[in-house]
Design a protein around this motif. Structure first.
Motif, PDB file in Angstrom:
ATOM      1  N   UNK A  48       0.795  -1.226   0.000  1.00  0.00           N
ATOM      2  CA  UNK A  48       0.000   0.000   0.000  1.00  0.00           C
ATOM      3  C   UNK A  48       0.833   1.285   0.000  1.00  0.00           C
ATOM      4  N   UNK A  49       1.854   1.445   0.843  1.00  0.00           N
ATOM      5  CA  UNK A  49       2.605   2.716   0.837  1.00  0.00           C
ATOM      6  C   UNK A  49       3.432   2.936  -0.427  1.00  0.00           C
ATOM      7  N   UNK A  50       3.668   1.880  -1.188  1.00  0.00           N
ATOM      8  CA  UNK A  50       4.589   1.973  -2.322  1.00  0.00           C
ATOM      9  C   UNK A  50       3.880   2.119  -3.665  1.00  0.00           C
ATOM     10  N   UNK A  51       2.693   1.530  -3.797  1.00  0.00           N
ATOM     11  CA  UNK A  51       2.020   1.558  -5.096  1.00  0.00           C
ATOM     12  C   UNK A  51       0.981   2.676  -5.186  1.00  0.00           C
ATOM     13  N   UNK A  52       0.599   3.265  -4.045  1.00  0.00           N
ATOM     14  CA  UNK A  52      -0.423   4.319  -4.035  1.00  0.00           C
ATOM     15  C   UNK A  52       0.188   5.607  -3.509  1.00  0.00           C
ATOM     16  N   UNK A  53       0.112   6.674  -4.286  1.00  0.00           N
ATOM     17  CA  UNK A  53       0.798   7.913  -3.942  1.00  0.00           C
ATOM     18  C   UNK A  53      -0.123   9.008  -3.387  1.00  0.00           C
ATOM     19  N   UNK A  54      -1.421   8.831  -3.483  1.00  0.00           N
ATOM     20  CA  UNK A  54      -2.333   9.816  -2.897  1.00  0.00           C
ATOM     21  C   UNK A  54      -3.534   9.079  -2.332  1.00  0.00           C
ATOM     22  N   UNK A  55      -4.439   9.824  -1.711  1.00  0.00           N
ATOM     23  CA  UNK A  55      -5.556   9.188  -1.021  1.00  0.00           C
ATOM     24  C   UNK A  55      -6.467   8.434  -1.980  1.00  0.00           C
ATOM     25  N   UNK A  56      -6.698   8.969  -3.166  1.00  0.00           N
ATOM     26  CA  UNK A  56      -7.563   8.300  -4.127  1.00  0.00           C
ATOM     27  C   UNK A  56      -6.964   6.970  -4.563  1.00  0.00           C
ATOM     28  N   UNK A  57      -5.669   6.955  -4.835  1.00  0.00           N
ATOM     29  CA  UNK A  57      -5.020   5.703  -5.223  1.00  0.00           C
ATOM     30  C   UNK A  57      -5.039   4.702  -4.073  1.00  0.00           C
ATOM     31  N   UNK A  58      -4.840   5.198  -2.853  1.00  0.00           N
ATOM     32  CA  UNK A  58      -4.880   4.283  -1.716  1.00  0.00           C
ATOM     33  C   UNK A  58      -6.269   3.666  -1.558  1.00  0.00           C
ATOM     34  N   UNK A  59      -7.308   4.444  -1.796  1.00  0.00           N
ATOM     35  CA  UNK A  59      -8.664   3.902  -1.715  1.00  0.00           C
ATOM     36  C   UNK A  59      -8.905   2.857  -2.799  1.00  0.00           C
ATOM     37  N   UNK A 112      -3.632   3.672   7.427  1.00  0.00           N
ATOM     38  CA  UNK A 112      -2.828   3.117   6.340  1.00  0.00           C
ATOM     39  C   UNK A 112      -1.611   2.382   6.893  1.00  0.00           C
ATOM     40  N   UNK A 113      -1.002   2.951   7.932  1.00  0.00           N
ATOM     41  CA  UNK A 113       0.132   2.262   8.566  1.00  0.00           C
ATOM     42  C   UNK A 113      -0.328   0.952   9.202  1.00  0.00           C
ATOM     43  N   UNK A 114      -1.535   0.968   9.777  1.00  0.00           N
ATOM     44  CA  UNK A 114      -2.069  -0.261  10.361  1.00  0.00           C
ATOM     45  C   UNK A 114      -2.269  -1.329   9.287  1.00  0.00           C
ATOM     46  N   UNK A 115      -2.754  -0.924   8.110  1.00  0.00           N
ATOM     47  CA  UNK A 115      -2.926  -1.876   7.020  1.00  0.00           C
ATOM     48  C   UNK A 115      -1.583  -2.422   6.536  1.00  0.00           C
ATOM     49  N   UNK A 116      -0.574  -1.548   6.493  1.00  0.00           N
ATOM     50  CA  UNK A 116       0.761  -1.999   6.096  1.00  0.00           C
ATOM     51  C   UNK A 116       1.302  -3.033   7.091  1.00  0.00           C
ATOM     52  N   UNK A 148      -3.343   1.557 -14.980  1.00  0.00           N
ATOM     53  CA  UNK A 148      -2.571   2.788 -14.974  1.00  0.00           C
ATOM     54  C   UNK A 148      -1.360   2.743 -14.075  1.00  0.00           C
ATOM     55  N   UNK A 149      -1.136   3.850 -13.358  1.00  0.00           N
ATOM     56  CA  UNK A 149       0.075   3.997 -12.552  1.00  0.00           C
ATOM     57  C   UNK A 149       0.152   2.979 -11.427  1.00  0.00           C
ATOM     58  N   UNK A 150      -0.978   2.666 -10.791  1.00  0.00           N
ATOM     59  CA  UNK A 150      -0.971   1.694  -9.703  1.00  0.00           C
ATOM     60  C   UNK A 150      -0.509   0.334 -10.220  1.00  0.00           C
TER      61      UNK A 150
END
Length: 388
Positions: free
Chosen positions: A41-52, A125-129, A203-205
């Motif tokens: 999650x912290x590496x492939x998603x760079x903003x909140x929308x990508x993380x969602x 997000x850290x908890x998910x990581x 795309x980018x993800x």
């Protein structure tokens, strides 16, 4: 003839060894990519929308995937009570950390988007990581310790005594070979999670998932090869001097075991089991190749599944019939032949498994078929959808 005597005690013991192995593999195949996605999650998603988007690729399926963990643990409790008792008490603190991580994951899913505060979301997000990294790491460390042998012994009345203090039950697990197994386990789940993201995103993800997944596959190949060499030349195996009767009472002390030689001696007596490590290497190598092929979206996940099946199976097959060896008192080692529940218990459990396992498989297949397709920005921004 009594109904349960239709299947011999020996065959029932082997059947349940196979079934529990299959359940644990199913957990790695399904919940494994959930954990891999969390680790990525912290590496492939760079903003909140990508993380969602990333979170919503696993949000609808993680609960069903975790059923296999519950089934595996419950089956060990019922089919192999000494294994459950000794392993869960010996690995108590490690198991507590695993369960804490698995508990934090659903909490993070449910609470992350309850507030728009970036710090709030970053915390979850850290908890998910962590919930995606800690369990595979500790599961791998546990497997490494099982191969090395666990410090326990059985008294004459079969009371298990674990020869380590409370803190050593955690830190004593961190032996170099076991840490290597933990690293391979994490890399394997990252590779698997990357394969899932390639299938479910675009795309980018997807591009970032390919990059990190291919790198993880390199670590898997190198780490698995190194672990194999270490086992061949630096890890003593276990072997019977006097083997217990295969249909006899569940008393490990009736056999005589030595801690010497190599686990790889199993390949001489059962050469067909070489198929498992071959599957592991081929699966990881082909997954790496498929992840680098930008036009291939399905096969990275399939190849990573093959790698997981091969690598996990290679451990169980090379150890058979040992399931929890003791490195301080080898005669106390638990095996398939002397640590199971009764003949009747295993038979009743088999009937239940034949009824309910097909239902679970059918339901799981229906869920994945229903949820097939990619998760897009529109899916997580549409107010009419129920996304995380």
């Amino acid at each position: 003839m009594i109904m349960h005597e239709l299947i011999s005690f020996e065959i029932l013991r082997v059947i349940w060894w196979l079934l529990i192995g299959l359940m644990l593999i199913a957990f790695a195949l399904t919940d494994g990519f959930d954990m891999g996605v969390g680790a990525l999650l912290p590496f492939v998603a760079k903003d909140d929308l990508e993380r969602r988007i990333v979170i919503n690729t696993v949000g609808p399926v993680w609960e069903g995937n975790q059923v296999w963990f519950v089934l595996g643990g419950g089956s060990i409790f019922a089919a192999w009570p000494p294994l459950y008792a000794i392993s869960f008490s010996g690995f108590y603190l490690a198991m507590f950390l695993i369960l804490a991580a698995l508990i934090f994951r659903p909490v993070a899913f449910k609470y992350r988007s309850k507030r728009d505060d970036p710090r709030w979301r970053a915390m979850w997000d850290r908890a998910l990581f962590l919930s995606g990294t800690v369990p595979p790491l500790l599961f791998g460390v546990a497997v490494g310790n099982v191969l090395l042998g666990v410090p326990f012994h059985l008294t004459d009345d079969l009371h298990a005594v674990y020869e380590a203090g409370p803190f050593m039950k955690l830190f004593g697990l961190l032996r170099p070979f076991a840490i290597l197994c933990g690293v391979v386990s994490v890399a394997m789940m990252v590779m698997h999670g990357a394969g899932w993201l390639v299938l479910k995103t675009e795309g980018a993800i997807q591009a970032r998932a390919r990059d990190y997944g291919a790198k993880a596959a390199v670590v898997v190949l190198a780490g698995y090869a190194l672990a194999g060499l270490w086992m061949a030349f630096g890890v003593d195996g276990f072997a019977f001097v006097t083997e217990p009767p295969h249909d006899g009472p569940s008393n490990p002390l009736v056999s005589e075991v030595v801690h010497q030689g190599s686990w790889f001696a199993a390949y001489a007596t059962r050469p067909w089991i070489i198929i498992a490590p071959i599957m592991g290497f081929v699966g990881a190598g082909m997954a790496m190749r498929a992840l680098r092929n930008t036009r291939d979206e399905l096969s990275p996940l399939m190849w990573s599944k093959m790698a997981i099946v091969g690598m996990i199976s290679s451990v169980g097959l090379v150890m058979f019939p040992f399931i929890l060896p003791s490195n301080t008192n080898p005669n106390s080692s638990l095996t398939v032949w002397d640590a199971s529940s009764s003949h009747l218990t295993l038979f009743v459990m088999l009937i239940c498994a034949l009824i309910f396992l097909p239902l679970i498989l059918l339901y799981t297949a229906w869920v994945y078929r229903t949820l097939w397709g990619k998760v897009t920005k529109a899916d997580v921004t549409d107010p009419d959808t129920h996304s995380y």
